[in-house]
Design an enzyme around this catalytic site. Structure first.
Site, PDB file in Angstrom:
ATOM      1  N   THR A  36     -49.696  21.964  10.509  1.00  0.00           N
ATOM      2  CA  THR A  36     -49.034  22.247   9.236  1.00  0.00           C
ATOM      3  C   THR A  36     -48.344  21.008   8.668  1.00  0.00           C
ATOM      4  O   THR A  36     -48.485  20.730   7.472  1.00  0.00           O
ATOM      5  CB  THR A  36     -48.047  23.424   9.390  1.00  0.00           C
ATOM      6  OG1 THR A  36     -48.779  24.582   9.823  1.00  0.00           O
ATOM      7  CG2 THR A  36     -47.334  23.729   8.086  1.00  0.00           C
ATOM      8  N   GLU A  44     -48.090  16.612  -0.305  1.00  0.00           N
ATOM      9  CA  GLU A  44     -47.053  15.768  -0.897  1.00  0.00           C
ATOM     10  C   GLU A  44     -47.655  14.483  -1.457  1.00  0.00           C
ATOM     11  O   GLU A  44     -47.255  14.009  -2.518  1.00  0.00           O
ATOM     12  CB  GLU A  44     -45.960  15.454   0.128  1.00  0.00           C
ATOM     13  CG  GLU A  44     -44.755  14.797  -0.499  1.00  0.00           C
ATOM     14  CD  GLU A  44     -43.530  14.757   0.383  1.00  0.00           C
ATOM     15  OE1 GLU A  44     -42.466  14.435  -0.170  1.00  0.00           O
ATOM     16  OE2 GLU A  44     -43.631  15.028   1.594  1.00  0.00           O
ATOM     17  N   HIS A  70     -49.252  28.070   5.019  1.00  0.00           N
ATOM     18  CA  HIS A  70     -50.470  27.577   5.689  1.00  0.00           C
ATOM     19  C   HIS A  70     -51.190  28.835   6.164  1.00  0.00           C
ATOM     20  O   HIS A  70     -50.750  29.479   7.111  1.00  0.00           O
ATOM     21  CB  HIS A  70     -50.084  26.665   6.848  1.00  0.00           C
ATOM     22  CG  HIS A  70     -51.218  25.908   7.428  1.00  0.00           C
ATOM     23  ND1 HIS A  70     -51.007  24.924   8.372  1.00  0.00           N
ATOM     24  CD2 HIS A  70     -52.551  25.939   7.223  1.00  0.00           C
ATOM     25  CE1 HIS A  70     -52.180  24.398   8.724  1.00  0.00           C
ATOM     26  NE2 HIS A  70     -53.132  25.010   8.032  1.00  0.00           N
TER      27      HIS A  70
END
Length: 131
Positions: A36, A44, A70
């Site tokens: 994750t 990002e 996720h």
């Protein structure tokens, strides 16, 4: 300060999942699947790159919030891609709708917020902590 940023801008980045990207290697789990934290980093990057390409050189953006689910595993060797779309601007705050996919399905989605900062001032503030 906001340069060429505008609502609706999109950016996509991609990579192949390697052993270094697994939950087992990162320490966020015990399986050889995409970790994750690695998915979040790619998400990002998609948003950060979009902002960076559209801001004046003296400004950059920093991540301030990420709320992403996720939802599916990805094994080593598959390509993953992360997409970011700028959906809102509130002064210096940028809000992105984000998603991640592997070659089979959507693996993550959510929102990410970034804040526009003066590059030199922000770095100087951080550097003061170590002096």
């Amino acid at each position: 300060m906001t340069g060429n940023l505008q609502i609706g801008l999109k950016n996509t980045v991609a990579q192949i999942v390697s052993e270094n990207d697994t939950a087992l290697t990162v320490g966020s789990g015990s399986l050889k699947v995409l970790a994750t934290p690695k998915m979040l980093a790619l998400i990002e990057k998609a948003a950060a790159d979009l902002a960076e390409k559209n801001l004046p050189p003296e400004f950059t953006s920093v991540g301030i919030s990420i709320n992403v689910s996720h939802i599916a595993p990805t094994p080593v060797g598959l390509e993953i891609r992360a997409e970011a779309e700028l959906i809102e601007m509130d002064g210096r705050k940028l809000i992105f709708e984000v998603a991640a996919y592997d070659s089979v399905e959507k693996i993550g989605f959510g929102r990410h917020e970034r804040f526009i900062v003066d590059r030199e001032k922000f770095q100087a503030k951080a550097d003061k902590k170590s002096s």
